[in-house]
Enzyme design. Structure first.
Site, PDB file in Angstrom:
ATOM      1  N   ASN A   9      38.090  49.910  42.678  1.00 54.80           N
ATOM      2  CA  ASN A   9      37.550  49.914  44.041  1.00 54.80           C
ATOM      3  C   ASN A   9      36.110  50.405  43.941  1.00 54.80           C
ATOM      4  O   ASN A   9      35.873  51.591  43.768  1.00 54.80           O
ATOM      5  CB  ASN A   9      38.410  50.845  44.909  1.00 54.80           C
ATOM      6  CG  ASN A   9      37.823  51.048  46.292  1.00 54.80           C
ATOM      7  OD1 ASN A   9      36.904  50.342  46.705  1.00 54.80           O
ATOM      8  ND2 ASN A   9      38.370  52.027  47.018  1.00 54.80           N
ATOM      9  N   TRP A  10      35.178  49.462  44.044  1.00 55.09           N
ATOM     10  CA  TRP A  10      33.770  49.830  43.853  1.00 55.09           C
ATOM     11  C   TRP A  10      33.193  50.541  45.071  1.00 55.09           C
ATOM     12  O   TRP A  10      32.072  51.053  45.011  1.00 55.09           O
ATOM     13  CB  TRP A  10      32.936  48.585  43.553  1.00 55.09           C
ATOM     14  CG  TRP A  10      33.237  47.917  42.250  1.00 55.09           C
ATOM     15  CD1 TRP A  10      34.194  48.275  41.336  1.00 55.09           C
ATOM     16  CD2 TRP A  10      32.574  46.777  41.702  1.00 55.09           C
ATOM     17  NE1 TRP A  10      34.164  47.419  40.266  1.00 55.09           N
ATOM     18  CE2 TRP A  10      33.181  46.488  40.458  1.00 55.09           C
ATOM     19  CE3 TRP A  10      31.532  45.957  42.142  1.00 55.09           C
ATOM     20  CZ2 TRP A  10      32.772  45.429  39.650  1.00 55.09           C
ATOM     21  CZ3 TRP A  10      31.120  44.892  41.341  1.00 55.09           C
ATOM     22  CH2 TRP A  10      31.742  44.632  40.110  1.00 55.09           C
ATOM     23  N   LYS A  11      33.924  50.524  46.182  1.00 50.58           N
ATOM     24  CA  LYS A  11      33.429  51.151  47.431  1.00 50.58           C
ATOM     25  C   LYS A  11      32.031  50.599  47.758  1.00 50.58           C
ATOM     26  O   LYS A  11      31.736  49.455  47.433  1.00 50.58           O
ATOM     27  CB  LYS A  11      33.452  52.673  47.304  1.00 50.58           C
ATOM     28  CG  LYS A  11      34.832  53.174  46.846  1.00 50.58           C
ATOM     29  CD  LYS A  11      35.035  54.644  46.982  1.00 50.58           C
ATOM     30  CE  LYS A  11      36.436  55.001  46.498  1.00 50.58           C
ATOM     31  NZ  LYS A  11      36.743  56.427  46.644  1.00 50.58           N
ATOM     32  N   HIS A  94      42.580  52.103  53.183  1.00 55.57           N
ATOM     33  CA  HIS A  94      42.069  53.168  52.305  1.00 55.57           C
ATOM     34  C   HIS A  94      41.777  54.403  53.153  1.00 55.57           C
ATOM     35  O   HIS A  94      41.334  54.285  54.297  1.00 55.57           O
ATOM     36  CB  HIS A  94      40.812  52.689  51.580  1.00 55.57           C
ATOM     37  CG  HIS A  94      40.370  53.635  50.512  1.00 55.57           C
ATOM     38  ND1 HIS A  94      39.673  54.784  50.794  1.00 55.57           N
ATOM     39  CD2 HIS A  94      40.570  53.625  49.174  1.00 55.57           C
ATOM     40  CE1 HIS A  94      39.454  55.434  49.653  1.00 55.57           C
ATOM     41  NE2 HIS A  94      39.990  54.756  48.658  1.00 55.57           N
ATOM     42  N   GLU A  96      39.401  56.374  53.230  1.00 53.66           N
ATOM     43  CA  GLU A  96      38.035  56.442  53.767  1.00 53.66           C
ATOM     44  C   GLU A  96      37.905  55.584  55.018  1.00 53.66           C
ATOM     45  O   GLU A  96      37.173  55.928  55.945  1.00 53.66           O
ATOM     46  CB  GLU A  96      37.024  56.020  52.682  1.00 53.66           C
ATOM     47  CG  GLU A  96      36.888  57.113  51.629  1.00 53.66           C
ATOM     48  CD  GLU A  96      36.541  56.614  50.232  1.00 53.66           C
ATOM     49  OE1 GLU A  96      36.107  55.456  50.098  1.00 53.66           O
ATOM     50  OE2 GLU A  96      36.729  57.392  49.279  1.00 53.66           O
ATOM     51  N   GLU A 166      47.531  57.497  47.211  1.00 54.43           N
ATOM     52  CA  GLU A 166      46.287  58.199  46.916  1.00 54.43           C
ATOM     53  C   GLU A 166      46.218  59.499  47.710  1.00 54.43           C
ATOM     54  O   GLU A 166      45.830  59.493  48.880  1.00 54.43           O
ATOM     55  CB  GLU A 166      45.092  57.320  47.309  1.00 54.43           C
ATOM     56  CG  GLU A 166      45.020  56.019  46.556  1.00 54.43           C
ATOM     57  CD  GLU A 166      43.585  55.486  46.499  1.00 54.43           C
ATOM     58  OE1 GLU A 166      43.076  55.365  45.379  1.00 54.43           O
ATOM     59  OE2 GLU A 166      42.987  55.264  47.557  1.00 54.43           O
ATOM     60  N   GLY A 172      37.927  61.262  44.410  1.00 55.21           N
ATOM     61  CA  GLY A 172      36.532  61.602  44.167  1.00 55.21           C
ATOM     62  C   GLY A 172      36.293  63.081  43.903  1.00 55.21           C
ATOM     63  O   GLY A 172      35.160  63.536  43.881  1.00 55.21           O
ATOM     64  N   SER A 212      40.907  60.167  41.273  1.00 51.89           N
ATOM     65  CA  SER A 212      40.386  60.763  40.038  1.00 51.89           C
ATOM     66  C   SER A 212      41.073  60.248  38.771  1.00 51.89           C
ATOM     67  O   SER A 212      41.259  61.003  37.812  1.00 51.89           O
ATOM     68  CB  SER A 212      40.436  62.292  40.110  1.00 51.89           C
ATOM     69  OG  SER A 212      39.602  62.760  41.170  1.00 51.89           O
ATOM     70  N   GLY A 233      38.425  54.506  41.572  1.00 56.55           N
ATOM     71  CA  GLY A 233      37.142  54.496  42.267  1.00 56.55           C
ATOM     72  C   GLY A 233      36.005  54.714  41.290  1.00 56.55           C
ATOM     73  O   GLY A 233      35.570  53.798  40.582  1.00 56.55           O
ATOM     74  N   GLY A 234      35.520  55.961  41.206  1.00 60.48           N
ATOM     75  CA  GLY A 234      34.352  56.299  40.402  1.00 60.48           C
ATOM     76  C   GLY A 234      34.348  55.706  38.998  1.00 60.48           C
ATOM     77  O   GLY A 234      33.339  55.128  38.558  1.00 60.48           O
TER      78      GLY A 234
END
Ligand code: PGA
Length: 248
Positions: A9-11, A94, A96, A166, A172, A212, A233-234
């Site tokens: 997930n590149w956000k 998600h 966010e 999640e 993150g 994470s 993610g990251g």
């Protein structure tokens, strides 16, 4: 046997040019993976990413979609638009989006229904906050999110979707759920799906862990009985890290 699925997930990261660089770097590193690999860039990069991976087994997903086909919804993108590009997956709900963009269990349900009608595979995200975990409410929160997300879906439809557990406190933050904690919740999710459908369907559903996930913790997670993959993610923004995760 459930086929593992690892999604990046590149956000809101990577311009079109940066997306091209990352995908070109990734292709030789992940194209022989025996699992499903899904890249979820921003809407703007979907077309170029889809084009770059067209001769590989890599799949492409969007990070959101609207539940209506078209209309006066400024700034939104429909599932039909994603289908036209050949997109296969869509992340729905998600945390966010729930936190910053008013996504609710009801809109998650509408989007999941619409995605499945279009043969887009929804990756439905659920998870508790730190406060909810500290109050011991994680089971009730997560199972209720699952129940509401899947409301009025048929067994057949449910069997195609992916759930991503999640925990919000792990996204993150570098603070990952333990393997045991992650597997426990994924097991509750599977039990809930069994209640809503039947044991066979529950056994078919793929459940990811997200929050994470890094090269050094993926193996322990993938060894768990109820964890079938990861939503990353990251670490999905770096070709070396994401490919190490995919090739765990
Ligand atoms: P993270 O994000 O891997 O950066 O924690 C996961 C996600 O939000 O899907």
């Amino acid at each position: 046997m459930r086929k593992p699925i690892i999604a990046g997930n590149w956000k809101m990261n990577n311009t079109i040019e940066e997306s091209k660089i990352l995908v070109r770097e990734l292709i030789p590193l992940v194209e022989n993976a025996k699992i499903d690999v899904v890249l979820c860039p921003s809407y703007l990069s979907l077309a170029v990413v889809k084009d770059l991976v067209k001769d590989t087994s890599i799949k492409v997903g969007a990070q959101n979609m609207h539940f209506e086909e078209s209309g006066a919804y400024t700034g939104e993108v429909s599932g039909e638009m994603l289908k036209e590009l050949g997109i296969e997956y869509v992340i729905i709900g998600h945390s966010e989006r729930r936190q910053y963009f008013n996504e609710t269990d009801e809109t998650v349900n509408k989007k999941a229904k619409k995605a499945l009608k279009l043969n887009l595979i929804p990756i439905i995200c659920v998870g508790e906050t730190l406060q909810e975990r500290e109050q011991g409410k994680e089971k009730s929160i997560v199972t209720s999110q699952v129940e509401k997300a899947l409301k009025d879906l048929t067994k057949e439809e449910i069997s195609h979707l992916v759930i991503a557990y999640e925990p919000i406190w792990a996204i993150g933050t570098g603070e990952i759920a333990s393997n045991k904690q992650a597997n426990e919740v994924c097991g509750w999710i599977r039990d809930k799906i069994g209640e809503l459908t039947d044991g066979d369907t529950a056994q078919k559903i793929r459940i990811q862990y997200g929050g994470s996930v890094k090269p050094n913790n993926i193996k322990g997670l993938m060894d768990q009985s109820h964890i079938d993959g990861a939503l990353v993610g990251g670490a999905s923004l770096k070709a070396d890290q994401f490919s190490t995760i995919v090739n765990y």
